[in-house]
Design a protein around this motif. Structure first.
Motif, mmCIF file in Angstrom:
data_model
loop_
_atom_site.group_PDB
_atom_site.id
_atom_site.type_symbol
_atom_site.label_atom_id
_atom_site.label_comp_id
_atom_site.label_asym_id
_atom_site.label_seq_id
_atom_site.Cartn_x
_atom_site.Cartn_y
_atom_site.Cartn_z
ATOM 1 N N ARG A 57 33.673 65.094 -1.787
ATOM 2 C CA ARG A 57 34.040 66.275 -0.993
ATOM 3 C C ARG A 57 34.999 67.116 -1.828
ATOM 4 N NH1 ARG A 57 32.344 66.831 3.936
ATOM 5 N NH2 ARG A 57 34.007 68.233 4.617
ATOM 6 N N VAL A 58 34.687 68.378 -1.916
ATOM 7 C CA VAL A 58 35.457 69.326 -2.709
ATOM 8 C C VAL A 58 35.817 70.503 -1.812
ATOM 9 C CG1 VAL A 58 35.337 70.965 -4.634
ATOM 10 C CG2 VAL A 58 34.425 68.644 -4.903
ATOM 11 N N ASN A 59 37.107 70.767 -1.678
ATOM 12 C CA ASN A 59 37.588 71.837 -0.793
ATOM 13 C C ASN A 59 36.989 71.725 0.601
ATOM 14 O OD1 ASN A 59 38.032 72.900 -3.635
ATOM 15 N ND2 ASN A 59 39.070 74.475 -2.445
ATOM 16 N N GLY A 60 36.835 70.479 1.060
ATOM 17 C CA GLY A 60 36.357 70.238 2.411
ATOM 18 C C GLY A 60 34.853 70.283 2.581
ATOM 19 N N SER A 61 34.107 70.530 1.502
ATOM 20 C CA SER A 61 32.651 70.636 1.585
ATOM 21 C C SER A 61 31.995 69.534 0.757
ATOM 22 C CB SER A 61 32.190 72.003 1.071
ATOM 23 O OG SER A 61 32.681 73.045 1.877
ATOM 24 N N PRO A 62 30.747 69.172 1.109
ATOM 25 C CA PRO A 62 30.054 68.175 0.286
ATOM 26 C C PRO A 62 29.768 68.726 -1.097
ATOM 27 C CG PRO A 62 28.562 69.140 1.904
ATOM 28 C CD PRO A 62 29.936 69.647 2.232
ATOM 29 N N LEU B 114 35.857 76.955 -0.448
ATOM 30 C CA LEU B 114 35.502 77.861 -1.546
ATOM 31 C C LEU B 114 34.895 79.144 -1.019
ATOM 32 C CD1 LEU B 114 34.042 75.384 -4.209
ATOM 33 C CD2 LEU B 114 36.328 76.377 -4.104
ATOM 34 N N ALA B 115 34.178 79.049 0.100
ATOM 35 C CA ALA B 115 33.572 80.251 0.677
ATOM 36 C C ALA B 115 34.637 81.252 1.104
ATOM 37 C CB ALA B 115 32.689 79.871 1.860
ATOM 38 N N THR C 227 28.840 72.514 -5.317
ATOM 39 C CA THR C 227 29.325 72.405 -3.946
ATOM 40 C C THR C 227 28.299 73.040 -3.009
ATOM 41 O OG1 THR C 227 30.526 74.517 -3.974
ATOM 42 C CG2 THR C 227 31.695 72.557 -4.751
ATOM 43 N N PHE C 228 28.248 72.522 -1.782
ATOM 44 C CA PHE C 228 27.253 72.956 -0.811
ATOM 45 C C PHE C 228 27.931 73.395 0.475
ATOM 46 C CE2 PHE C 228 25.359 69.891 -3.609
ATOM 47 C CZ PHE C 228 24.068 70.344 -3.836
#
Length: 312
Positions: free
Chosen positions: A252-257, A108-109, A272-273
């Motif tokens: 895990r969402v888009n590869g992130s916790p 997401l980033a 998301t974090f």
């Protein structure tokens, strides 16, 4: 259309959807672009198409560029209310994830940072980083020269790298532990512990439970900690708004916790974090129904671990 032509398209569908999602940041728009590509394939003189995969990639990419350049898209994406649509792990639209660059390109980033690139820069960057196309192939897809492709990718990579927060890959188990500790601190009301777990330049973005006309943005550890504490504090008004009392699952969402708020089997919100050097570097709170619809549908087919918070 004969079955062979349909089979050729279907063999490329997931790859085209993954490409379109990276370019548009929206699963719904990506699906529309793939369907439009199919209609073009249906109407094409396929006898003259030498390499179907290349033809389909070119059509899908340029349909996405048309969407990015449209007046409506420019308005939506500059009005301050746009966030990428989150996808649950295992979603085929996340596409290739064999290399760090492929995984990074769908975070997401990075999807957010790519909003600052021109449409052509974004397409060249995605084709190169996520799908490993050669510059000559990218040039053919975008109708530019090979050297122009190299320049676009170089500029895009430089901008994304310069503005990327963290950027180093984090072990999923370590990131999960950090998020678990952060969530425990948020639920306990220990704001000072939250502050200690945030980087000095932390940022948080929220769509205000899907109600805000513009994204809410918070900076400084103290302000982000207050936002998080308020967000996770249970109230009767929040229960009424959500339609019940949620439980919270780690995913895990888009590869992130991420932390998902779930009522029965319905996802009502996601946070998301991004973790960097053992601390939380950024958060994104997403609750707009249209933005989490695909994630919610995937969740109903998912087999999650036990909730980390079962009473709220």
């Amino acid at each position: 259309m004969d079955s062979i032509a349909i089979d050729r398209f279907e063999a490329s569908r997931n790859r085209l959807a993954s490409l379109a999602y990276r370019l548009l940041g929206s699963a719904a728009d990506a699906e529309d672009a793939v369907q439009d590509t199919f209609l073009r394939w249906q109407a094409a003189d396929r006898e003259r198409v030498e390499v179907p995969e290349a033809w389909l990639t070119k059509v899908a990419t340029n349909l996405c560029l048309d969407r990015l350049r449209s007046a409506r898209a420019r308005h939506e994406r500059t009005a301050g209310a746009w966030l990428p649509e989150p996808l649950l792990e295992g979603d085929p639209m996340l596409g290739p994830a064999d290399t760090f660059e492929q995984r990074e390109s769908v975070s997401l980033a990075v999807l957010t940072l790519m909003e600052r690139l021109s449409p052509v820069e974004r397409a060249a960057y995605v084709l190169r980083e996520a799908f490993s196309y050669a510059h000559a192939e990218i040039g053919a897809i975008l109708d530019i020269t090979e050297s122009a492709s190299a320049q676009h990718v170089h500029r895009a990579r430089r901008r994304v790298t310069a503005e990327r927060r963290g950027g180093a890959e984090v072990d999923p188990a370590s990131a999960r532990r950090i998020v678990e500790e952060f969530l425990a601190a948020a639920m306990s009301g220990r704001t000072e512990r939250l502050v200690a777990m945030l980087t000095a330049d932390v940022t948080a973005l929220s769509d205000g439970n899907g109600l805000a006309r513009r994204l809410l943005r918070f900076t400084t550890p103290e302000r982000v900690a207050s936002y998080v504490r308020a967000g996770f504090k249970p109230t009767e008004a929040k229960r009424r708004l959500a339609g019940g009392s949620p439980v919270f699952h780690l995913a895990r969402v888009n590869g992130s916790p991420a932390v998902l708020a779930v009522i029965e089997d319905r996802v009502v919100g996601a946070v998301t974090f991004e973790v960097s050097d053992g601390k939380i570097a950024s958060l994104r709170g997403i609750a707009a129904a249209d933005r989490i619809a695909r994630l919610g549908a995937a969740w109903r087919r998912y087999e999650p671990d036990a909730p980390v918070i079962s009473a709220w």
